[in-house]
Design a protein around this motif. Structure first.
Motif, PDB file in Angstrom:
ATOM      1  N   UNK A  39     -27.040 -52.023  72.464  1.00 22.23           N
ATOM      2  CA  UNK A  39     -27.695 -52.763  71.377  1.00 22.23           C
ATOM      3  C   UNK A  39     -29.220 -52.675  71.494  1.00 22.23           C
ATOM      4  N   UNK A  40     -29.719 -52.738  72.741  1.00 21.21           N
ATOM      5  CA  UNK A  40     -31.170 -52.631  72.933  1.00 21.21           C
ATOM      6  C   UNK A  40     -31.674 -51.246  72.547  1.00 21.21           C
ATOM      7  N   UNK A  41     -30.898 -50.225  72.909  1.00 19.57           N
ATOM      8  CA  UNK A  41     -31.305 -48.855  72.578  1.00 19.57           C
ATOM      9  C   UNK A  41     -31.298 -48.657  71.068  1.00 19.57           C
ATOM     10  N   UNK A  42     -30.234 -49.125  70.412  1.00 26.10           N
ATOM     11  CA  UNK A  42     -30.139 -48.981  68.963  1.00 26.10           C
ATOM     12  C   UNK A  42     -31.349 -49.650  68.295  1.00 26.10           C
ATOM     13  N   UNK A  43     -31.713 -50.836  68.776  1.00 29.00           N
ATOM     14  CA  UNK A  43     -32.857 -51.549  68.202  1.00 29.00           C
ATOM     15  C   UNK A  43     -34.164 -50.791  68.464  1.00 29.00           C
ATOM     16  N   UNK A  44     -34.308 -50.267  69.676  1.00 30.50           N
ATOM     17  CA  UNK A  44     -35.548 -49.563  70.020  1.00 30.50           C
ATOM     18  C   UNK A  44     -35.696 -48.277  69.210  1.00 30.50           C
ATOM     19  N   UNK A  45     -34.587 -47.587  68.993  1.00 27.18           N
ATOM     20  CA  UNK A  45     -34.637 -46.353  68.198  1.00 27.18           C
ATOM     21  C   UNK A  45     -35.007 -46.687  66.756  1.00 27.18           C
ATOM     22  N   UNK A  46     -34.415 -47.755  66.228  1.00 30.19           N
ATOM     23  CA  UNK A  46     -34.716 -48.156  64.853  1.00 30.19           C
ATOM     24  C   UNK A  46     -36.191 -48.526  64.714  1.00 30.19           C
ATOM     25  N   UNK A  47     -36.766 -49.136  65.756  1.00 33.54           N
ATOM     26  CA  UNK A  47     -38.153 -49.604  65.702  1.00 33.54           C
ATOM     27  C   UNK A  47     -39.145 -48.451  65.879  1.00 33.54           C
ATOM     28  N   UNK A  48     -38.869 -47.567  66.827  1.00 29.88           N
ATOM     29  CA  UNK A  48     -39.869 -46.562  67.195  1.00 29.88           C
ATOM     30  C   UNK A  48     -39.538 -45.152  66.731  1.00 29.88           C
ATOM     31  N   UNK A  49     -38.260 -44.884  66.484  1.00 24.82           N
ATOM     32  CA  UNK A  49     -37.868 -43.523  66.123  1.00 24.82           C
ATOM     33  C   UNK A  49     -37.738 -42.606  67.321  1.00 24.82           C
ATOM     34  N   UNK A  50     -38.127 -43.110  68.495  1.00 25.90           N
ATOM     35  CA  UNK A  50     -38.022 -42.286  69.711  1.00 25.90           C
ATOM     36  C   UNK A  50     -36.562 -42.197  70.141  1.00 25.90           C
ATOM     37  N   UNK A  51     -36.215 -41.104  70.781  1.00 22.68           N
ATOM     38  CA  UNK A  51     -34.840 -40.960  71.261  1.00 22.68           C
ATOM     39  C   UNK A  51     -34.773 -40.552  72.729  1.00 22.68           C
ATOM     40  N   UNK A  52     -35.868 -40.044  73.267  1.00 20.76           N
ATOM     41  CA  UNK A  52     -35.817 -39.586  74.663  1.00 20.76           C
ATOM     42  C   UNK A  52     -35.553 -40.766  75.588  1.00 20.76           C
ATOM     43  N   UNK A 106     -36.433 -41.552  78.655  1.00 19.78           N
ATOM     44  CA  UNK A 106     -37.552 -42.198  79.345  1.00 19.78           C
ATOM     45  C   UNK A 106     -38.393 -43.031  78.376  1.00 19.78           C
ATOM     46  N   UNK A 107     -38.616 -42.498  77.171  1.00 20.14           N
ATOM     47  CA  UNK A 107     -39.444 -43.203  76.184  1.00 20.14           C
ATOM     48  C   UNK A 107     -38.775 -44.502  75.742  1.00 20.14           C
ATOM     49  N   UNK A 108     -37.490 -44.407  75.452  1.00 24.02           N
ATOM     50  CA  UNK A 108     -36.760 -45.570  74.954  1.00 24.02           C
ATOM     51  C   UNK A 108     -36.634 -46.642  76.045  1.00 24.02           C
ATOM     52  N   UNK A 109     -36.315 -46.202  77.254  1.00 23.85           N
ATOM     53  CA  UNK A 109     -36.168 -47.175  78.343  1.00 23.85           C
ATOM     54  C   UNK A 109     -37.506 -47.865  78.624  1.00 23.85           C
ATOM     55  N   UNK A 110     -38.592 -47.098  78.557  1.00 23.82           N
ATOM     56  CA  UNK A 110     -39.908 -47.707  78.780  1.00 23.82           C
ATOM     57  C   UNK A 110     -40.237 -48.695  77.668  1.00 23.82           C
ATOM     58  N   UNK A 111     -39.883 -48.351  76.445  1.00 23.55           N
ATOM     59  CA  UNK A 111     -40.095 -49.250  75.311  1.00 23.55           C
ATOM     60  C   UNK A 111     -39.379 -50.594  75.537  1.00 23.55           C
ATOM     61  N   UNK A 112     -38.190 -50.522  76.101  1.00 24.75           N
ATOM     62  CA  UNK A 112     -37.379 -51.734  76.265  1.00 24.75           C
ATOM     63  C   UNK A 112     -37.778 -52.542  77.505  1.00 24.75           C
ATOM     64  N   UNK A 113     -37.976 -51.848  78.624  1.00 24.61           N
ATOM     65  CA  UNK A 113     -38.166 -52.577  79.888  1.00 24.61           C
ATOM     66  C   UNK A 113     -39.609 -52.529  80.393  1.00 24.61           C
ATOM     67  N   UNK A 114     -40.413 -51.664  79.799  1.00 27.04           N
ATOM     68  CA  UNK A 114     -41.795 -51.541  80.256  1.00 27.04           C
ATOM     69  C   UNK A 114     -41.950 -50.589  81.418  1.00 27.04           C
ATOM     70  N   UNK A 115     -40.863 -49.997  81.870  1.00 28.78           N
ATOM     71  CA  UNK A 115     -40.948 -49.077  83.009  1.00 28.78           C
ATOM     72  C   UNK A 115     -39.794 -48.088  82.939  1.00 28.78           C
ATOM     73  N   UNK A 116     -39.906 -47.040  83.714  1.00 33.67           N
ATOM     74  CA  UNK A 116     -38.816 -46.083  83.838  1.00 33.67           C
ATOM     75  C   UNK A 116     -38.242 -46.221  85.243  1.00 33.67           C
ATOM     76  N   UNK A 117     -36.961 -46.582  85.350  1.00 33.77           N
ATOM     77  CA  UNK A 117     -36.405 -46.836  86.680  1.00 33.77           C
ATOM     78  C   UNK A 117     -36.177 -45.549  87.449  1.00 33.77           C
ATOM     79  N   UNK A 118     -36.086 -45.702  88.750  1.00 32.04           N
ATOM     80  CA  UNK A 118     -35.675 -44.581  89.582  1.00 32.04           C
ATOM     81  C   UNK A 118     -34.204 -44.319  89.273  1.00 32.04           C
TER      82      UNK A 118
END
Ligand SMILES: [Zn+2]
Length: 238
Positions: A104-117, A119-131
Motif C-alpha cells: 500500500x505504501x509503494x502504491x501510494x508513493x508511485x501515485x505521488x511521485x511517478x517513480x518506480x525504482x 531505491x527511489x521509492x523506498x527512500x521516498x517512503x522511509x527516508x533511507x535505503x536499507x542494507x
C-alpha cells in the motif's frame, strides 16, 4: 532441461532430483521453489525446529502450506514470523521486507511521485535505503525487488513492463563486469559467504566462476540480484 550442466552434482547446484523425492506441495500438489534452510530458520517462530539444509516454499495463494520438505514436515503461515506476501489474507502485504515497507505504501508513493525504482521509492517512503537483507527477511530468501516489490509495482499506477524494462539496472552490463565489481567489493570470501558455490572457494578465478555462473542460472540470478541491491544506481545513459 540443463539442471545438471556444470554443477557440482549436489542438490545445491540446481533443483532437487526429479522423480525421487517429490517437490510437490503436500497440501495443494503444486511444485515448490527451493529456499535455503538458513532463511527458513530465521523466519520461523522461535522454538520451531528447522533441521534441513533446504526447504521448498509453496507459491499457491490459497494453500495453507508455506514451507515444506519432501521427506515430510509442513510449516504454515502461523509458524512464520512475517506475513508471506503472496498468500491469501497476508496482512500487511509487504513490498520490501528489508525496509518493512508495504505494498500500500509503494502504491501510494508511485501515485505521488511517478517513480518506480526500488531505491527511489523506498527512500521516498522511509527516508533511507536499507542494507539488503533479503536472504534473511524475504520468505523466498531472494531479493525483494524481484518478487514482493515487483508485485507491488504491478499493482500500482506505474506504466507497465516496457518502461521498466528499458531501465533494467543490468542493461548493458556483462556478467563479467558484475562479477569483477562484486569481487572488488567483497573478495572471494565475501562472494562465497553470500553465494556458497565451490568455484568461489577453491582456487577461485574469474574464468571458472563465469563458466559456473553461466551454466547455473540460479547462482547467476543471486549474483545479479545482489549487484542490483548494492549498486542501485547504474551509470547514466544520457
Ligand atoms: Zn501448497
Amino acid at each position: 532441461m540443463n539442471e545438471r550442466s556444470g554443477g557440482c552434482g549436489e542438490p545445491c547446484c540446481g533443483k532437487p532430483a526429479q522423480g525421487g523425492d517429490s517437490i510437490a506441495c503436500p497440501l495443494c500438489g503444486q511444485p515448490g521453489e527451493i529456499v535455503h534452510g538458513t532463511t527458513v530458520r530465521r523466519l520461523l517462530k522461535p522454538g520451531i525446529a528447522v533441521t534441513r539444509d533446504r526447504y521448498l516454499i509453496c507459491r499457491t495463494p490459497a494453500c495453507a502450506a508455506v514451507y515444506f520438505h519432501p521427506k515430510g514436515g509442513v510449516f504454515k503461515q502461523e509458524d512464520v514470523l512475517v506475513p508471506v506476501y503472496f498468500k491469501a489474507g497476508a496482512e500487511p502485504v509487504y513490498a520490501c521486507y528489508c525496509a518493512q515497507v508495504t505494498k500500500a505504501q509503494v502504491v501510494a508513493a508511485v501515485a505521488k511521485t511517478g517513480a518506480t525504482r526500488w531505491a527511489t521509492v523506498i527512500r521516498e517512503i522511509t527516508g533511507a535505503v536499507p542494507k539488503c537483507r533479503c536472504e534473511e527477511t524475504n520468505p523466498l530468501g531472494k531479493c525483494c525487488s524481484g518478487n514482493a516489490y515487483a508485485v507491488a509495482i504491478a499493482g500500482s499506477s506505474a506504466k507497465p513492463v516496457p518502461a521498466v524494462k528499458s531501465r533494467d539496472p543490468l542493461h548493458g552490463l556483462t556478467l563479467e563486469t558484475i562479477l569483477n565489481h562484486m569481487l572488488k567489493l567483497h573478495g572471494w570470501e565475501g562472494l562465497f559467504n553470500r553465494i556458497p558455490i565451490r568455484c568461489f572457494q577453491y582456487d577461485p578465478s574469474i574464468k571458472s566462476s563465469l563458466v559456473f555462473l553461466r551454466s547455473n542460472p540460479w547462482a547467476r540470478e543471486k549474483l545479479e540480484n545482489w549487484y542490483v541491491c548494492e549498486v542501485p544506481k547504474p551509470k547514466k545513459t544520457l
